[in-house]
Design a protein around this motif. Structure first.
Motif, short mmCIF file in Angstrom:
data_model
loop_
_atom_site.label_atom_id
_atom_site.label_comp_id
_atom_site.label_asym_id
_atom_site.label_seq_id
_atom_site.Cartn_x
_atom_site.Cartn_y
_atom_site.Cartn_z
N ARG A 228 0.82 -1.22 0.00
CA ARG A 228 0.00 0.00 0.00
C ARG A 228 0.85 1.26 0.00
N ASN A 229 2.01 1.17 0.62
CA ASN A 229 2.89 2.34 0.62
C ASN A 229 3.75 2.40 -0.64
N LEU A 302 -5.48 7.68 -2.13
CA LEU A 302 -4.62 6.58 -1.70
C LEU A 302 -3.71 6.96 -0.54
N PRO A 304 -3.60 9.28 2.67
CA PRO A 304 -4.36 10.18 3.52
C PRO A 304 -3.58 11.43 3.92
N ARG A 305 -2.22 11.36 3.85
CA ARG A 305 -1.43 12.51 4.26
C ARG A 305 -1.63 13.70 3.33
N ARG A 307 -4.55 14.52 2.03
CA ARG A 307 -5.85 15.16 2.23
C ARG A 307 -5.70 16.35 3.16
N ASN A 310 -7.45 17.87 9.30
CA ASN A 310 -8.45 18.42 10.21
C ASN A 310 -8.35 17.72 11.56
N GLY A 311 -7.18 17.12 11.82
CA GLY A 311 -7.05 16.30 13.01
C GLY A 311 -6.63 17.09 14.24
N ASN B 108 1.84 2.49 10.18
CA ASN B 108 1.70 2.56 8.73
C ASN B 108 0.97 3.85 8.35
N PRO B 109 1.61 4.74 7.58
CA PRO B 109 1.02 6.05 7.33
C PRO B 109 -0.26 6.03 6.50
N VAL B 110 -0.51 4.95 5.77
CA VAL B 110 -1.71 4.96 4.91
C VAL B 110 -2.83 4.08 5.46
N ARG B 151 -10.33 8.87 16.95
CA ARG B 151 -8.95 8.41 16.73
C ARG B 151 -8.91 7.17 15.84
N GLN B 154 -8.86 8.04 12.39
CA GLN B 154 -7.81 8.94 11.91
C GLN B 154 -6.59 8.19 11.42
N TYR B 155 -5.73 8.93 10.72
CA TYR B 155 -4.48 8.36 10.23
C TYR B 155 -3.33 8.84 11.12
N HIS B 157 -0.66 10.52 10.77
CA HIS B 157 -0.13 11.88 10.69
C HIS B 157 -1.04 12.89 11.39
N GLU B 158 -2.24 12.47 11.75
CA GLU B 158 -3.15 13.39 12.43
C GLU B 158 -2.98 13.34 13.95
#
Lengths: 314, 550
Positions: A228-229, A302, A304-305, A307, A310-311, B108-110, B151, B154-155, B157-158
């Motif tokens: 995925r990465n 694909l 999310p970074r 996007r 808003n976290g 895992n970032p994704v 949470r 969320q991903y 990075h957030e």
């Protein structure tokens, strides 16, 4: 987000306009023109006056700017003009020649992707170092094979020697399998190389041992975490490789005697059929721009970074 | 502590080796120890001591070129040292789990947080999606994450570093393992966050009776958090025993040296007060720095900071990530124009310099960066690195340059033989000496040390701190010492500013700030310094002869 999308679409249109304008200038700068090539042929036995009339009918001698404006306006309305050589509208030629090329390119790309993923996964899972090295050297081999030679070899081996694929009256499946293979091999090579490199790099990231510490299997790690990465940078290259695909289609269609944009382009070049060339350039540019636009827009889905954030920051 | 006597983990005579280009070298030699249920055992040592290799061997996660040569790893009564990977998979996560070192890169970032916590549940047994989601929320709540439902969606990075480490702890405790291996779990986190995370691990251990193998380079952390300490050096156990005993009466010379070098454990050696009337080398008044955000708003990174550094003294700028300390030093170095306020260094008003003056000004202020591995060009020789600043100003004859480079290298304790080497041949301490030499070759007035010793092992750190003190004494240098480590600050600085969210919450002499901080935040920072449990023994720093370690 939507501002980004609008901006990217605007950029894409600008690229299309630039492609149109540049190709128009380059094609006009060529010495001679299609009318001269076709009608000066002594077989027609046309007089100088008659040729002048024909030239007037095609508006070939009007000023460049007028021609540019006319052609541009026509293109905007989907009117690509007349083919000098065939005497039919270019749009009619495209209608017959575009679908086979799209099919070839689409299948070729699909096959290339599958081949690349297969090679990359195989090399990652290879239990011995020598096997891994062997598999990893496949892409370099693929990339150094000339397309025309590969095409001829495939016909030689599969059609004439093994008689697996009939070349006379081929079925719908038989007519595409070898061209698709020819097209896929050189495209798969860079894809596989980048995928292998990314997988190797991602496998050194700290989240991989963390997944292993959860008790995940190697295949599970490869699928859920690494692939995925690793796929993200491949996407960009895939968009660029699409251009390669169009170039590859010209050779492939010629060798396999297929009707398509490739064949059309080849004929148009030798006859200086400007309207056809102009249309081919713009269509290719449109395809290229669309694919790359799609890649750009797919990225945030694909990764999310990318996007909008808003976290929480606490 | 309710530690039972039955060992959860028993390591006997463990030898671990790595191969590199057909050469096999052993990095763990005959290590034996045991961890009982509910007990925290700290593996302490510097880089290259074999502590991480030992921990990785226990969970079967040695790097591909590493292998267990001999010895037994008995987990819950079974020797797992010869188990296949497929068999080990059944116990990883379920019986023994891992809290990794670097929370920033360990998720895992994704993939979403929920997905990554769910993974461990679904690997070890069938579980319905609904039940899994319920457990995920339960676990995230349990490790103290606010808004667990949010949470989970969320991903990584957030989330902040501390939140990510909580998620990783949730994963580690999900299946209530008998043993948790915590590999430097907090060394990448700010001190106050470190404290909260260590408290959390402690609470969970007490609740579940889980055994914890805590790998750390920080003796202060080990002192506060462990029941037993194992001191490793060069892959061999130097000493092991009850934490209190080891700290109170260390048996091996190496342990004594570690203790004396650890800034958080060593007794603070008061610095002589600054005599009044010293001229100021650096004055900052009402510094304000705004940044434009992409959204069109402005972000105030530094809000009204003022301090004065007398010549020949050290001012420490302390704060956690996001406090504005980096922005402050970038302004001091003239890398950005302040939005408001004034910075004076000697005759220069830093904010109003044109580009020509700015170049001259650069000779006055030099920087030493945190990471000695990244701040040196790997393709330049040490000589070229130190010489480079000299080439940027009015020409200096070649012989003169060579003479100055040799002199400054000698001054910072770099052997002349190293001058023709490339940085990769140098140790971390040697590299930081090169970086200091490069900063000093222009004979600056002010040296900004940006976390300059944070990446170094304690003994090397102690040597570099000694070197800095010596250089200050001999050359009359003025330091701005940026650090997150208050224990180090107490050792080296004369005055200190504590920054929090861009504001200066405390300012004064080290003595004043440490004994009577005016803000709650500073007091929290001071309380969070690990090693508080350990009574400051009267160990003077130079009581033991130190070998050349850097």
């Amino acid at each position: 987000m939507s501002r980004y999308v609008v901006g990217r679409i605007g950029q894409a249109l600008l690229v299309l306009w630039a492609a149109f304008t540049l190709s128009f200038i380059l094609l006009q700068a060529m010495p001679g023109d299609a009318v001269l090539i076709k009608f000066l042929n002594p077989e027609f036995g046309l007089s100088a006056d008659q040729i002048r009339e024909i030239r007037a009918a095609y508006a070939i001698d009007s000023g460049l700017l007028v021609q540019y404006a006319n052609t541009f306006a026509n293109f905007l309305q989907g009117d690509f003009g007349y083919s000098m050589q065939a005497g039919v509208p270019v749009s009619a030629q495209l209608a017959t020649n575009l679908p086979p090329t799209l099919k070839l390119a689409g299948l070729g790309f699909l096959a290339a992707t599958i081949l690349a993923v297969f090679i990359a996964f195989l090399s990652t899972m290879a239990p011995f170092a020598w096997l891994k090295n062997l598999i990893q050297s496949l892409p370099s081999l693929f990339i150094s094979v000339p397309v025309f030679w590969l095409a001829i070899m495939l016909i030689q081996i599969f059609s004439f020697r093994l008689k697996l694929v009939s070349v006379i009256n081929p079925g719908p499946w038989e007519s595409v399998v070898l061209p698709v293979a020819t097209l896929a091999v050189p495209i798969a090579a860079p894809l596989a190389q980048i995928l292998i490199r990314n997988i190797d790099e991602i496998r050194t990231r700290p989240f991989v041992p963390v997944a292993r510490a959860k008790g995940a299997s190697e295949i599970g790690i490869l699928w859920r975490h690494v692939a995925r990465n690793a796929i993200l940078p491949v996407l960009t290259i895939a968009g660029v490789l699409f251009g390669e695909l169009l170039a590859g289609a010209v050779v492939t269609e010629t060798v396999f005697g297929l009707n398509g944009i490739g064949g059309l382009t080849e004929k148009a070049v030798s006859n200086q059929d400007l309207s056809v060339l102009q249309a081919v350039v713009v269509i290719s540019a449109a395809a290229f721009v669309t694919i790359n636009l799609a890649v750009d827009l797919a990225y945030p889905l694909l990764d999310p970074r990318l996007r909008t954030r808003n976290g929480a920051t606490a | 502590m309710s530690a039972s006597d039955k060992p959860v983990l028993e390591v006997r005579d463990l030898n671990v080796s790595y191969s590199q280009r057909d050469i096999r070298s052993t990095v763990v030699h005959g290590v034996s120890f045991s961890v009982n249920a509910g007990e925290v055992v700290a593996l302490v040592g510097e880089s290259g001591s074999g502590k991480t290799s030992t921990a990785q061997a226990v969970i079967g996660l040695l790097a591909e070129n590493g292998r267990i040569e001999s010895g037994a790893i008995v987990l819950n009564g079974e020797d797992i040292s010869r188990w296949s990977n497929a068999r080990l998979r059944n116990i990883r996560g379920a019986v023994v789990s891992l809290v990794p070192q670097d929370p920033g890169n360990s998720l895992n970032p994704v993939a979403t947080i929920g997905e990554q916590v769910r993974e461990i549940l679904s690997i070890h047994g069938r579980i319905s999606r609904r039940e899994a989601d319920r457990r995920v929320i339960e676990l995230l709540t349990h490790v103290g994450l606010s808004e667990p439902e949010l949470r989970a969606k969320q991903y990584p990075h957030e989330l902040s570093g501390g939140m990510k480490q909580r998620v990783l702890i949730a994963i580690a405790i999900a299946l209530r393992p008998a043993l948790i291996i915590a590999d430097e779990p907090t060394s990448a986190l700010d001190v106050t966050v470190q404290r909260r995370i260590l408290d959390l691990i402690d609470d969970l251990r007490r609740q579940y009776g889980t055994a914890v193998l805590l790998v750390t380079h920080d003796l202060g952390v080990a002192a506060d958090r462990s029941d037993k300490i194992i001191v490793l050096q060069g892959g061999r156990i130097q000493e092991q025993g009850k934490t209190a005993d080891v700290l109170a009466a260390p048996q091996s010379a190496y342990t004594r040296k570690l203790l004396s070098d650890a800034p958080s454990l060593a007794a603070a050696k008061p610095r002589a007060p600054i005599e009044p009337g010293r001229p100021a080398a650096l004055t900052i008044s009402n510094l304000v720095q705004d940044f434009n955000l992409p959204s069109g708003k402005t972000f105030r990174a530094v809000d009204d900071i003022s301090f004065t550094v007398p010549r020949g003294t050290t001012h420490a700028v302390v704060g956690e990530s996001g406090s504005g300390k980096t922005t402050t030093i970038r302004a001091i170095a003239g890398f950005q124009k302040p939005t408001g306020g004034q910075i004076r260094i000697g005759d220069f008003d830093v904010g109003s310099l044109n580009s020509k003056d700015l170049r001259q000004f650069r000779r006055k202020v030099q920087l030493v960066y945190q990471n000695p591995w990244a701040s040196l060009d790997p393709r330049q020789t040490v000589r070229a690195i130190i010489e480079e600043p000299l080439l940027n100003f009015e020409p200096v004859a070649r012989e003169e340059r060579d003479r100055r480079v040799a002199a400054i290298a000698d001054r910072v304790g770099l052997p002349t033989t190293l001058l023709s080497r490339l940085p990769h041949a140098l140790s971390g301490g040697q590299r930081q000496r090169v970086a200091i030499a490069r900063a000093l070759v222009l004979e600056p007035e002010v040296v900004v040390l940006d976390e300059a010793v944070s990446a170094l092992d304690v003994t090397v750190q102690a040597q570099i701190l000694d070197l800095l003190a010596e250089l200050q004494r001999d050359l009359g240098l003025t330091y701005v010492f940026v650090s997150h480590d208050l224990a180090v600050v107490r050792q080296i600085a004369d005055t200190v500013s504590v920054l929090h969210n861009g504001r200066q919450v405390d300012y004064g002499t080290v003595e004043q700030v440490f004994s009577a901080a005016s803000s709650d935040y500073t007091r929290e920072l001071i309380d969070a310094i690990p090693g508080a449990k350990f009574p400051h023994a009267d160990i003077s720093r130079h009581a033991f002869s130190a070998g050349p370690l850097s």
